[in-house]
Scaffold this motif. Structure first.
Motif, PDB file in Angstrom:
ATOM      1  N   MET A   1       0.974  -1.030  -0.103  1.00 21.07           N
ATOM      2  CA  MET A   1       0.332  -0.141   0.378  1.00 21.07           C
ATOM      3  C   MET A   1       1.128   1.308  -0.021  1.00 21.07           C
ATOM      4  O   MET A   1       0.836   2.131  -0.664  1.00 21.07           O
ATOM      5  N   ILE A   2       1.780   1.376   1.133  1.00 20.24           N
ATOM      6  CA  ILE A   2       2.153   2.016   1.274  1.00 20.24           C
ATOM      7  C   ILE A   2       3.483   2.335  -0.410  1.00 20.24           C
ATOM      8  O   ILE A   2       3.828   3.672  -0.583  1.00 20.24           O
ATOM      9  N   ALA A   3       4.560   1.257  -1.160  1.00 21.13           N
ATOM     10  CA  ALA A   3       5.032   1.398  -2.048  1.00 21.13           C
ATOM     11  C   ALA A   3       3.921   2.322  -3.462  1.00 21.13           C
ATOM     12  O   ALA A   3       4.412   2.555  -4.031  1.00 21.13           O
ATOM     13  N   SER A   4       2.272   1.495  -3.446  1.00 20.87           N
ATOM     14  CA  SER A   4       1.771   2.038  -4.222  1.00 20.87           C
ATOM     15  C   SER A   4       1.058   3.500  -4.063  1.00 20.87           C
ATOM     16  O   SER A   4       1.035   4.148  -5.197  1.00 20.87           O
ATOM     17  N   LYS A   5       0.885   4.055  -3.280  1.00 19.49           N
ATOM     18  CA  LYS A   5       0.690   5.040  -3.129  1.00 19.49           C
ATOM     19  C   LYS A   5       2.051   6.647  -3.143  1.00 19.49           C
ATOM     20  O   LYS A   5       1.438   7.673  -2.932  1.00 19.49           O
ATOM     21  N   PHE A   6       2.988   6.332  -2.066  1.00 16.92           N
ATOM     22  CA  PHE A   6       4.108   7.342  -2.117  1.00 16.92           C
ATOM     23  C   PHE A   6       5.229   7.098  -3.121  1.00 16.92           C
ATOM     24  O   PHE A   6       5.691   7.766  -3.505  1.00 16.92           O
ATOM     25  N   GLY A   7       5.312   5.494  -3.630  1.00 16.00           N
ATOM     26  CA  GLY A   7       6.404   5.732  -4.501  1.00 16.00           C
ATOM     27  C   GLY A   7       7.396   5.726  -4.239  1.00 16.00           C
ATOM     28  O   GLY A   7       7.829   5.672  -2.836  1.00 16.00           O
ATOM     29  N   LEU A   8       8.565   5.500  -5.289  1.00 14.66           N
ATOM     30  CA  LEU A   8      10.226   6.289  -5.059  1.00 14.66           C
ATOM     31  C   LEU A   8       9.814   7.710  -4.533  1.00 14.66           C
ATOM     32  O   LEU A   8      11.105   8.622  -4.459  1.00 14.66           O
ATOM     33  N   THR A   9       8.985   8.758  -4.789  1.00 16.72           N
ATOM     34  CA  THR A   9       9.076  10.026  -4.780  1.00 16.72           C
ATOM     35  C   THR A   9       8.279  10.702  -3.347  1.00 16.72           C
ATOM     36  O   THR A   9       8.851  11.928  -2.851  1.00 16.72           O
ATOM     37  N   GLY A  10       7.455   9.477  -3.141  1.00 17.60           N
ATOM     38  CA  GLY A  10       6.912   9.940  -0.942  1.00 17.60           C
ATOM     39  C   GLY A  10       6.272  10.806  -1.522  1.00 17.60           C
ATOM     40  O   GLY A  10       6.008  11.667   0.283  1.00 17.60           O
ATOM     41  N   GLN A  11       4.875  11.238  -2.832  1.00 20.10           N
ATOM     42  CA  GLN A  11       4.448  12.377  -2.541  1.00 20.10           C
ATOM     43  C   GLN A  11       2.554  11.079  -2.851  1.00 20.10           C
ATOM     44  O   GLN A  11       2.886   9.797  -3.532  1.00 20.10           O
ATOM     45  N   GLY A  12       1.923  11.775  -1.825  1.00 23.71           N
ATOM     46  CA  GLY A  12       0.938  10.824  -2.444  1.00 23.71           C
ATOM     47  C   GLY A  12       0.218  10.509  -0.375  1.00 23.71           C
ATOM     48  O   GLY A  12       0.827  11.700   0.279  1.00 23.71           O
ATOM     49  N   SER A  13      -1.295  10.065  -0.821  1.00 26.31           N
ATOM     50  CA  SER A  13      -1.722  10.795   0.545  1.00 26.31           C
ATOM     51  C   SER A  13      -3.148   9.479   0.292  1.00 26.31           C
ATOM     52  O   SER A  13      -3.591   8.670  -0.206  1.00 26.31           O
ATOM     53  N   PHE A  14      -3.299   9.157   2.068  1.00 25.26           N
ATOM     54  CA  PHE A  14      -4.320   8.170   2.075  1.00 25.26           C
ATOM     55  C   PHE A  14      -5.814   8.728   2.300  1.00 25.26           C
ATOM     56  O   PHE A  14      -5.649   9.572   3.032  1.00 25.26           O
ATOM     57  N   SER A  15      -7.053   8.002   1.774  1.00 24.59           N
ATOM     58  CA  SER A  15      -8.017   8.537   2.481  1.00 24.59           C
ATOM     59  C   SER A  15      -7.900   8.004   3.633  1.00 24.59           C
ATOM     60  O   SER A  15      -7.168   7.177   4.180  1.00 24.59           O
ATOM     61  N   LYS A  16      -9.003   7.898   4.548  1.00 25.68           N
ATOM     62  CA  LYS A  16      -9.381   7.430   6.063  1.00 25.68           C
ATOM     63  C   LYS A  16      -9.165   6.240   6.154  1.00 25.68           C
ATOM     64  O   LYS A  16      -8.870   5.481   6.909  1.00 25.68           O
ATOM     65  N   GLY A  17      -9.781   5.724   5.241  1.00 27.89           N
ATOM     66  CA  GLY A  17     -10.025   3.893   4.946  1.00 27.89           C
ATOM     67  C   GLY A  17      -8.871   3.168   4.510  1.00 27.89           C
ATOM     68  O   GLY A  17      -8.879   2.119   5.326  1.00 27.89           O
ATOM     69  N   GLU A  18      -8.548   3.786   3.584  1.00 25.36           N
ATOM     70  CA  GLU A  18      -7.156   3.484   3.467  1.00 25.36           C
ATOM     71  C   GLU A  18      -6.370   3.398   4.455  1.00 25.36           C
ATOM     72  O   GLU A  18      -5.323   2.736   4.643  1.00 25.36           O
ATOM     73  N   ALA A  19      -5.845   4.399   5.521  1.00 27.32           N
ATOM     74  CA  ALA A  19      -4.502   4.441   6.470  1.00 27.32           C
ATOM     75  C   ALA A  19      -5.404   3.773   7.734  1.00 27.32           C
ATOM     76  O   ALA A  19      -4.110   3.667   8.229  1.00 27.32           O
ATOM     77  N   ASP A  20      -6.717   3.468   7.622  1.00 27.17           N
ATOM     78  CA  ASP A  20      -7.283   2.475   9.034  1.00 27.17           C
ATOM     79  C   ASP A  20      -7.321   1.277   8.627  1.00 27.17           C
ATOM     80  O   ASP A  20      -6.057   0.896   9.661  1.00 27.17           O
ATOM     81  N   LEU A  21      -6.754   0.874   7.344  1.00 28.16           N
ATOM     82  CA  LEU A  21      -6.734  -0.474   7.106  1.00 28.16           C
ATOM     83  C   LEU A  21      -4.846  -0.571   6.730  1.00 28.16           C
ATOM     84  O   LEU A  21      -4.436  -1.313   7.154  1.00 28.16           O
ATOM     85  N   LEU A  22      -3.894   0.857   6.843  1.00 31.90           N
ATOM     86  CA  LEU A  22      -2.806   0.300   7.063  1.00 31.90           C
ATOM     87  C   LEU A  22      -2.376   0.524   8.328  1.00 31.90           C
ATOM     88  O   LEU A  22      -0.837  -0.603   8.393  1.00 31.90           O
ATOM     89  N   LEU A  23      -2.864   0.871   8.756  1.00 29.87           N
ATOM     90  CA  LEU A  23      -2.205   0.814  10.673  1.00 29.87           C
ATOM     91  C   LEU A  23      -3.141  -0.848  11.196  1.00 29.87           C
ATOM     92  O   LEU A  23      -2.199  -0.995  11.628  1.00 29.87           O
ATOM     93  N   LEU A  24      -3.680  -1.330  10.448  1.00 28.63           N
ATOM     94  CA  LEU A  24      -4.039  -2.697  11.173  1.00 28.63           C
ATOM     95  C   LEU A  24      -3.448  -3.854  10.123  1.00 28.63           C
ATOM     96  O   LEU A  24      -2.740  -4.517  10.929  1.00 28.63           O
ATOM     97  N   PHE A  25      -2.201  -3.389   9.008  1.00 26.33           N
ATOM     98  CA  PHE A  25      -1.819  -3.968   8.604  1.00 26.33           C
ATOM     99  C   PHE A  25      -0.401  -4.194   9.771  1.00 26.33           C
ATOM    100  O   PHE A  25       0.581  -4.940   9.176  1.00 26.33           O
TER     101      PHE A  25
END
Length: 147
Positions: A1-25
């Motif tokens: 999830m982090i790689a798909s959103k931020f990649g190598l540039t570090g630019q991007g953001s998560f929606s609230k649901g994605e952030a909750d899922l990432l926190l769970l992971f």
């Protein structure tokens, strides 16, 4: 999830649901380590060290554990900034190395009394050359009573 959103540039953001899922992971990742590999650093030395060397083995274990905890705490944020999502692969690589080390170099101790560990070390394919020839299970020559 982090790689798909931020990649190598570090630019991007998560929606609230994605952030909750990432926190769970991430919590599942940490919990899985805490339930599997985490306690082994404390358990394995107490299981594999003979009674004569167990205190020294545990002391070395504590020192190495604290040293690496300190080092990881010092470099974690720098590594996170440089490796980004690759930091998880870095730690996964170390888990793979630990698994290979345990599988190849540590003997099975199931149903082996602690008094018999010298014999187990002596019969291991790698460690046999490091165990002195005269050391056997139940050898009490070093503990003779003084008259």
């Amino acid at each position: 999830m982090i790689a798909s959103k931020f990649g190598l540039t570090g630019q991007g953001s998560f929606s609230k649901g994605e952030a909750d899922l990432l926190l769970l992971f991430i919590c599942a990742y940490v919990a899985a380590f805490a339930w599997s590999w985490g306690p082994l650093g404390w358990l394995v030395p107490s299981e594999i060290c003979a009674l004569e060397v167990r205190p020294a083995g545990q002391a070395i274990n504590v020192m190495v554990n604290m040293l690496f905890t300190f080092l990881i705490a010092q470099v974690f944020l720098t590594m996170l900034c440089h490796l980004k999502f690759g930091l998880f692969f870095f730690f996964a690589g170390w888990v793979a190395i630990m698994t290979i080390f345990i599988f190849m170099l540590l003997p099975e101790t199931k149903n082996v009394p602690i008094e018999e560990m010298n014999r187990v070390w002596k019969s291991h394919w790698f460690w046999t050359k490091y165990v002195p020839e005269h050391v056997t299970a139940g050898d009490n020559d070093t503990k003779k009573a003084v008259p």
